[in-house]
Design a protein around this motif. Structure first.
Motif, PDB file in Angstrom:
ATOM      1  N   THR A  66       0.838  -1.192   0.000  1.00 18.24           N
ATOM      2  CA  THR A  66       0.000   0.000   0.000  1.00 18.24           C
ATOM      3  C   THR A  66       0.876   1.246   0.000  1.00 18.24           C
ATOM      4  O   THR A  66       1.973   1.254   0.545  1.00 18.24           O
ATOM      5  N   ALA A  76     -15.228   8.428  -5.110  1.00 18.96           N
ATOM      6  CA  ALA A  76     -15.730   7.084  -5.412  1.00 18.96           C
ATOM      7  C   ALA A  76     -16.088   6.945  -6.887  1.00 18.96           C
ATOM      8  O   ALA A  76     -15.802   5.917  -7.513  1.00 18.96           O
ATOM      9  N   ARG A  79     -12.939   6.218  -9.147  1.00 18.94           N
ATOM     10  CA  ARG A  79     -12.015   5.115  -8.836  1.00 18.94           C
ATOM     11  C   ARG A  79     -11.855   4.099  -9.950  1.00 18.94           C
ATOM     12  O   ARG A  79     -10.791   3.514 -10.098  1.00 18.94           O
ATOM     13  N   ARG A 116      -8.588   3.006  -2.161  1.00 17.89           N
ATOM     14  CA  ARG A 116      -9.629   3.126  -1.146  1.00 17.89           C
ATOM     15  C   ARG A 116      -9.338   4.362  -0.307  1.00 17.89           C
ATOM     16  O   ARG A 116      -8.270   4.966  -0.408  1.00 17.89           O
ATOM     17  N   ASP A 117     -10.299   4.738   0.526  1.00 18.28           N
ATOM     18  CA  ASP A 117     -10.115   5.878   1.420  1.00 18.28           C
ATOM     19  C   ASP A 117      -9.135   5.532   2.527  1.00 18.28           C
ATOM     20  O   ASP A 117      -9.079   4.396   2.998  1.00 18.28           O
TER      21      ASP A 117
END
Length: 129
Positions: A66, A76, A79, A116-117
């Motif tokens: 990550t 969103a 993405r 992702r957040d």
């Protein structure tokens, strides 16, 4: 992977950012030169997304890589399309090629990947092995 991160550390320092690492030794079957392109792309995107004084964190475990930033994050609805050629986020300094190239490399390795957040704001780009 550590060598790539260390090579870029000065770029983050010059930008007023901290580059933090949590790297475990991992053995994966992959094209190291191609995977380095993915890591550099994720890191440079995080560098440009992060506010001065922020931290970009690289984590590597047996299961996942990550790259986390403290920027505005990725909406969103954007993405799925950010992985396409010439798609850029607002304020991006690039040409819209980096994530498309990363997608091709990751697809060729059959890795799961995405964004992702981040808790507290920002984005987490990930690759699952």
């Amino acid at each position: 992977m550590l060598a790539t991160v260390e090579r870029l550390r000065g770029t983050f320092t010059q930008a007023g950012l901290t580059l933090a690492t949590e790297l475990q030794p991992v053995r994966q079957s992959l094209d190291s030169r191609m995977f380095e392109r993915v890591l550099i792309n994720f890191l440079m995107n995080a560098r440009f997304a992060s506010p001065v004084g922020g931290t970009v964190t690289v984590r590597l475990t047996d299961d996942e890589l990550t790259v986390e930033d403290e920027g505005a994050g990725v909406r969103a609805e954007d993405r799925a399309t950010i992985w396409n050629v010439y798609v850029k986020q607002e304020g991006s300094a690039g040409h819209g090629l980096g994530l498309a190239i990363s997608r091709m490399i990751l697809d060729s390795h059959q890795f799961d990947y995405g964004v992702r957040d981040r808790n507290g704001g920002g984005a987490v780009f990930y690759v699952r092995f």
